[in-house]
Design an enzyme around this catalytic site. Structure first.
Site, mmCIF file in Angstrom:
data_model
loop_
_atom_site.group_PDB
_atom_site.id
_atom_site.type_symbol
_atom_site.label_atom_id
_atom_site.label_comp_id
_atom_site.label_asym_id
_atom_site.label_seq_id
_atom_site.Cartn_x
_atom_site.Cartn_y
_atom_site.Cartn_z
ATOM 1 N N ASP A 3 -4.364 -3.986 -1.709
ATOM 2 C CA ASP A 3 -4.787 -3.304 -0.416
ATOM 3 C C ASP A 3 -5.952 -2.623 -0.666
ATOM 4 O O ASP A 3 -5.763 -1.406 -1.435
ATOM 5 C CB ASP A 3 -3.658 -2.580 0.078
ATOM 6 C CG ASP A 3 -3.902 -2.059 1.515
ATOM 7 O OD1 ASP A 3 -4.863 -1.836 1.808
ATOM 8 O OD2 ASP A 3 -2.837 -1.842 2.322
ATOM 9 N N GLY A 46 -3.172 -8.415 -0.342
ATOM 10 C CA GLY A 46 -4.089 -7.497 0.217
ATOM 11 C C GLY A 46 -3.214 -6.667 1.170
ATOM 12 O O GLY A 46 -2.012 -6.390 1.229
ATOM 13 N N HIS A 47 -3.946 -5.995 2.399
ATOM 14 C CA HIS A 47 -3.135 -5.392 3.472
ATOM 15 C C HIS A 47 -2.159 -5.946 4.233
ATOM 16 O O HIS A 47 -1.309 -5.576 4.418
ATOM 17 C CB HIS A 47 -4.303 -4.813 4.230
ATOM 18 C CG HIS A 47 -4.028 -3.601 5.046
ATOM 19 N ND1 HIS A 47 -3.374 -2.562 4.704
ATOM 20 C CD2 HIS A 47 -4.139 -3.723 6.564
ATOM 21 C CE1 HIS A 47 -3.255 -1.609 5.940
ATOM 22 N NE2 HIS A 47 -3.658 -2.191 6.847
ATOM 23 N N PHE A 48 -2.628 -7.308 5.028
ATOM 24 C CA PHE A 48 -1.766 -7.955 5.601
ATOM 25 C C PHE A 48 -0.923 -8.896 4.984
ATOM 26 O O PHE A 48 -1.202 -10.185 4.956
ATOM 27 C CB PHE A 48 -2.770 -8.590 6.577
ATOM 28 C CG PHE A 48 -3.180 -7.895 7.828
ATOM 29 C CD1 PHE A 48 -2.371 -7.478 9.022
ATOM 30 C CD2 PHE A 48 -4.427 -7.280 7.469
ATOM 31 C CE1 PHE A 48 -2.952 -6.606 10.053
ATOM 32 C CE2 PHE A 48 -4.867 -6.178 8.778
ATOM 33 C CZ PHE A 48 -4.014 -6.029 10.122
#
Length: 291
Positions: free
Chosen positions: A241, A267-269
């Protein structure tokens, strides 16, 4: 041939202090099914949980609202965009639904909103699912620290925020840190950008960006809450992320040594490309903590 059950999901609105809150709610087979409140992140909305609801919603009651300034929720023109106000509306939403106990899934912006709820109503929280929802200084990347330092009136600050609110900025939040971008559907960032481009939405996001420092200032309180109440906790975290890297996941273990930690190479999602890994973890967790 038999197929896994797919949830029936209703799409509704509730009025909360003049805010027309849109939400998605699954209709599980059992009336007494465990309840999971899904709190979305920036720059998304409840649609980020669509596939999780499809997979788990027949067994559990999944509820996902859109905050003011996001998705299909409609706020008055004079609404003040701050994390306290988003928490106020979310609190009112929970009360309007007469929810008195639930597991809370916090992601990104959902963490500062959710931890405010938890502080106000610890009796509501049967457990936590934390997915890239930061509450520790070591969970802030250098880029996140620079973002949080932005203040109104400082030359270039608003332009820096608005740079994230473009299609390339939104897409980058989905794809940065993802090992195989082909696993990430373009629908998410496309729909997010549709909402960001609605009248007044960018201004709302600028106001929230300038208020983000208020969350960091509460980290100590939230950590004390975790130590005091020790909720059962499942942590699933995309370690690449760009905003909230892996150390933010490990930091929870300092206050919740019994938390279950799962790190994902994404990553983030993380739900976008790791739903097959995360959904069974959430289901097992709900079965264990709901009693």
């Amino acid at each position: 041939m038999t197929f896994p059950l797919t949830a029936r999901t209703v799409h509704r609105h509730l009025d909360v202090d003049g805010v027309r809150v849109f939400y998605r709610e699954s209709l599980p087979e059992r009336a007494d099914a465990p309840v999971l409140l899904l709190l979305h992140g920036f720059p998304s909305a409840s649609h980020q949980f669509r596939r999780l609801i499809d997979v788990l919603g027949a067994r559990y009651r999944l509820i996902a609202p859109d905050y003011p300034g996001f998705g299909h929720t409609v706020a008055p023109a004079d609404f003040t965009y701050s994390f306290e106000r988003l928490a106020d509306v979310t609190e009112g939403f929970v009360q309007r639904l007469a929810l008195t106990r639930f597991v809370m899934y916090v992601f990104d912006f959902g963490a500062p909103i959710g931890f405010r709820l938890a502080g106000r109503h610890p009796e509501w929280i049967a457990g936590l699912v934390v997915q890239n929802g930061n509450a520790y200084a070591e969970g802030l990347s250098d880029g996140a620290r620079d973002f949080i330092a932005l203040r109104p009136g400082v030359p270039g600050a608003e332009d820096a925020v608005r740079g994230l609110l473009t299609l390339s900025g939104t897409r980058g939040q989905y794809e940065t840190g993802v090992a195989d971008p082909e696993l990430v559907a373009p629908d998410g960032w496309t729909l997010d950008q549709h909402f960001l481009d609605q009248p007044g939405r960018k201004e709302a996001q600028v106001a929230l960006a300038f208020d983000y420092h208020s969350n960091v200032e509460l980290y100590g309180e939230w950590q004390a809450w975790l130590r005091t109440h020790t909720p059962p906790t499942l942590i699933t975290w995309g370690v690449d992320d760009p905003f909230f890297p892996g150390p933010g996941a490990h930091a929870y273990l300092r206050d919740l040594p019994d938390a279950e930690l799962h790190l994902m190479n994404t990553g983030h999602f993380a739900l976008e490309d790791h739903l097959p890994q995360i959904a069974p973890l959430v289901a097992d967790f709900l079965d264990r903590v709901w009693h």
